[in-house]
Design an enzyme around this catalytic site. Structure first.
Site, PDB file in Angstrom:
ATOM      1  N   THR A  17      96.625 -22.405  86.176  1.00  0.00           N
ATOM      2  CA  THR A  17      95.447 -23.148  85.706  1.00  0.00           C
ATOM      3  C   THR A  17      95.757 -24.625  85.463  1.00  0.00           C
ATOM      4  OG1 THR A  17      95.959 -22.408  83.477  1.00  0.00           O
ATOM      5  CG2 THR A  17      94.292 -21.156  84.674  1.00  0.00           C
ATOM      6  N   LYS A  43      94.509 -17.202  79.579  1.00  0.00           N
ATOM      7  CA  LYS A  43      93.470 -17.433  80.590  1.00  0.00           C
ATOM      8  C   LYS A  43      93.219 -16.187  81.450  1.00  0.00           C
ATOM      9  CE  LYS A  43      92.781 -21.937  79.788  1.00  0.00           C
ATOM     10  NZ  LYS A  43      93.483 -23.037  80.449  1.00  0.00           N
ATOM     11  N   ILE A  96     109.371 -25.051  90.710  1.00  0.00           N
ATOM     12  CA  ILE A  96     109.055 -26.390  91.213  1.00  0.00           C
ATOM     13  C   ILE A  96     109.307 -27.452  90.132  1.00  0.00           C
ATOM     14  CG2 ILE A  96     107.203 -27.817  92.199  1.00  0.00           C
ATOM     15  CD1 ILE A  96     107.991 -25.380  93.925  1.00  0.00           C
ATOM     16  N   TYR A 159     110.764 -33.575 104.438  1.00  0.00           N
ATOM     17  CA  TYR A 159     109.557 -33.687 105.267  1.00  0.00           C
ATOM     18  C   TYR A 159     109.843 -34.599 106.457  1.00  0.00           C
ATOM     19  CZ  TYR A 159     107.574 -32.453 100.648  1.00  0.00           C
ATOM     20  OH  TYR A 159     107.322 -31.895  99.433  1.00  0.00           O
ATOM     21  N   GLU A 209     123.020 -34.942  99.726  1.00  0.00           N
ATOM     22  CA  GLU A 209     122.977 -36.256  99.096  1.00  0.00           C
ATOM     23  C   GLU A 209     124.160 -36.397  98.149  1.00  0.00           C
ATOM     24  OE1 GLU A 209     119.077 -35.977  97.303  1.00  0.00           O
ATOM     25  OE2 GLU A 209     119.904 -35.365  95.374  1.00  0.00           O
ATOM     26  N   HIS A 247     117.061 -38.157  91.342  1.00  0.00           N
ATOM     27  CA  HIS A 247     117.393 -36.760  91.044  1.00  0.00           C
ATOM     28  C   HIS A 247     118.476 -36.701  89.961  1.00  0.00           C
ATOM     29  CE1 HIS A 247     116.157 -35.529  95.387  1.00  0.00           C
ATOM     30  NE2 HIS A 247     115.126 -35.575  94.587  1.00  0.00           N
TER      31      HIS A 247
END
Lengths: 326, 380
Positions: A17, A43, A96, A159, A209, A247
């Site tokens: 939500t 919820k 995430i 990406y 990295e 990061h």
């Protein structure tokens, strides 16, 4: 074929939500992901984008038989959400959330492991098994079905690499962002192992990295266990020491975690390192060609030695080329 | 986040770790008063976020309060590796019998806190690790079970033979481990941990770094941030919720995503330029962030061109384009700006950018080369 998730994966969304959760619930659903429910305490009984919302993960699992979850819960509560998912019997958890304290991660990691679950992230874009399912925030439209496995510590850089592959006509099986934090649930080696075992994956792209030594460990692992061609890219060659580059995990500390050291380790293991994201598909095509030549000549036992030699030569050439360009 | 030695010592002292008494001073007079109160010889120690303070002349011994005043006068305002000393810690000087090292770090490989001890203290521990690794003893602690007393004793026994000192050091290690967890630390260090002629074990120095991700629940420690000791542009960027690191080059970079921001910097270098900064506008794409990014970068006189590289996924290119147009209106940049916007809503973005005569949508390699060319950097 793909790794970790597919069409059948029954996915929950924890924090459905919230602003990010509701937006990406719809995106995931539109991509074709089998999203079976969402969880937000208090919820329960409502719906988001037609997806039923439950109060607890246990309840959602009971009602929907969910076996995976994506966590979009704010950092202060994200680890609790992971514990809840593990306790409800979920085996695939994608977190995430950015900003999870490292100390919390150190505590939850062994718990996840002990329960036979897998956690991807935190601070990651999630993963896509192309044309099957997506868990997380990667834009699905840049992917194309194919045979390249992509694993990365980054988001937008991933990406960029995926897009370069797609433009070059090289589609993907699964693309995974493992996250940019210091303590993460799934590392390069876990993904390499899965890609090596996946029949549909014919080659692998690994985007690393600065910070830590995961790339060096991965290089050793590849040399020993991965027979599929691997091409890499390492971000942060111009990063100054002691500074956190966005990061939490991207930091050169005490002279370790340097991009140059990682590139040397990868080259030593015979893995070409691209100088630019656009160079990735070029190097991958070269590596695939070499592999084919080696394979077809290797059929005759006599030619085995001869086949091994040119393969090495080409690998060296690519290494030289990349270092020259830098 | 880093905190100063005097702040770390305060945290250690509250946790029951013995540290020499002392206070922080910002003026020579204050230093004099503190030294007089302590009523014994003192050390005057510069408080800056950098190693090697002693070698740089930032740590001095003062026999008297008067001498402390003179030394504070000298050290305050001193430049140590590019940082100006604004505070000194005036602390009781101890007679030292031996120096050792105790530290706890977050170990990424084992995903556990690792305690390191070494009888070779008072020197750079990374050098010890390189030259004489056999002098460093490590223990990866199970984060769920915590540190056992016997484990701490075992580590302490690598430092001392005397049982009383072993017990004292073990107690310090236990308390340090607790501090590590309690303040969301990513590193705690005592270098050196010393023994005094009276047989006491004391933390002569203290270092503590806090995990930025833990700051939201560490209110008191978050307040310890010393903005004076940071680059003003980096402070401004943090307040605008941007990830920013200042560098020395001439190509200002505005990118979305940390990995892509690093890769963009690397490409600038690869094609013969030098990046002026690392800047990640983050996942959300509010035009305000682009505005703040422009403001920070344009304040850097070294910047000769600005390179904007956005790969729209969640970030919408049209939002960023709007931010660029706003920035052009507000700041009227005199340096050339090169833009690459690709991904979500790139067509809308291209239309918006036409208003300021900016082409968009070329490839990454092309825009990097163009930015370098426009900045007038000579190719090697």
């Amino acid at each position: 074929m793909s790794i970790f998730i597919n069409k059948k994966t029954r996915t929950l969304i924890q924090g459905i939500t919230g602003r990010d959760g509701s937006f990406h619930a719809e995106q995931m659903k539109n991509y074709g992901t089998n999203v079976v429910g969402g969880v937000t305490p208090g919820k329960g009984g409502t719906k988001v984008a037609g997806i039923p919302v439950f109060n607890t993960v246990a309840e959602a699992v009971k009602e929907t038989k969910a076996n995976a979850t994506v966590v979009y819960v704010p950092p202060a509560f994200a680890v609790d959400a992971v514990y809840e998912a593990v306790d409800a019997g979920i085996k695939m958890i994608v977190c995430i959330t950015e900003g999870v304290p490292a100390n919390d991660m150190m505590k939850v990691y062994p718990y996840v492991k002990a329960h036979g679950a897998r956690m991807i992230g935190p601070n990651c874009p999630g993963l896509i098994s192309v044309d099957e399912a997506k868990m997380g925030i990667m834009p699905g439209n840049i992917c194309k079905k194919g045979s390249v496995g992509v694993v990365s510590r980054s988001g937008t850089l991933t990406y960029e690499a995926i897009w370069a592959l797609t433009l070059a006509g090289m589609g993907q099986t699964t693309c995974i962002g493992i996250g940019g934090d210091q303590v993460i649930g799934t590392n390069f080696i876990d993904c390499l192992e899965a890609f090596q075992a996946d029949r549909a994956t014919k080659s692998i792209v690994m985007l690393g990295e600065i910070g830590g030594s995961d790339e060096e460990d991965a290089a050793k692992f590849i040399k020993k266990y991965v027979t599929k061609p691997v091409v890499s890219f390492i971000a942060g060659q111009t990063a100054p020491p002691g500074k956190r580059m966005g990061h939490a995990g991207a930091i050169i500390s005490g002279g370790s975690g340097l991009a140059a050291d990682k590139i040397v380790a990868l080259n030593k293991a015979g893995i070409p390192v691209a100088g630019s994201p656009t160079e990735i598909p070029v190097l991958l095509m070269e590596a695939l060609k070499t592999k084919k030549v080696a394979k077809s000549t290797a059929k005759k036992p006599v030619a085995k030695k001869a086949a091994a030699k040119p393969k090495k030569k080409v690998a060296k050439k690519t290494t030289k080329k990349t270092t020259k360009k830098k | 986040m880093k905190i100063h030695e005097y702040q770390a010592k305060q945290i250690f002292a509250e946790a029951g770790i013995p540290v020499p008494p002392g206070k922080v001073a910002t003026s020579p007079l204050e230093a004099y008063t503190i030294a007089e109160e302590l009523n014994k010889p003192v050390m005057v120690k510069s408080q800056v976020h950098v190693g090697g303070r002693g070698k740089a002349g930032g740590i001095k011994y003062a026999e008297s309060a008067e001498a402390a005043k003179v030394l504070a006068q000298k050290i305050l305002g001193m430049d140590i590796k590019g940082l100006t000393v604004k505070k000194v810690l005036v602390t009781a000087a101890e007679d030292i019998i031996s120096e050792s090292y105790v530290g706890i770090i977050l170990d990424r490989a084992t995903k556990r806190p690792v305690i390191m001890v070494s009888p070779a203290g008072g020197v750079d521990i990374e050098q010890v690790a390189k030259d004489t690794p056999e002098k460093i003893f490590k223990l990866a602690v199970d984060p769920e079970q915590g540190l056992r007393a016997y484990q701490a004793r075992d580590l302490a026994s690598k430092l001392y033979r005397d049982m009383s000192q072993v017990r004292q050091a073990a107690d310090i290690i236990m308390k340090l481990y607790k501090v590590f967890w309690d303040v969301d630390s990513s590193l705690v260090e005592i270098n050196p941990l010393v023994t005094t002629p009276g047989g006491n074990v004391v933390a002569l120095d203290a270092k503590l770094n806090v995990d930025d991700n833990g700051l939201f629940r560490q209110g008191d420690i978050a307040k310890m941030r010393d903005i004076d000791s940071e680059d003003p542009a980096e402070v401004e960027a943090r307040e605008a919720d941007l990830s920013f690191v200042k560098l020395d080059g001439s190509i200002g970079c505005i990118v979305n995503g940390a990995g892509l921001a690093m890769a963009t910097m690397d490409l600038v270098k690869r094609y013969g330029g030098d990046p002026a900064n690392f800047l990640d506008i983050g996942g959300s794409s509010s035009p305000q962030k682009v505005l703040s990014a422009f403001k920070i970068i344009l304040a850097d006189p070294n910047v000769k061109a600005i390179l904007i590289n956005i790969f729209g996924g969640i970030t919408r290119c049209d939002d960023v384009a709007r931010g660029i147009v706003d920035a052009f209106k507000e700041f009227k940049p005199e340096v050339p700006v090169v833009v690459r916007l690709t991904g979500t809503n790139e067509k809308e973005a291209a239309k918006i950018l036409k208003a300021v005569n900016l082409p968009a949508g070329e490839t990454l390699d092309e825009v990097v080369k163009k930015a370098i060319e426009l900045a007038g950097v000579e190719r090697e």
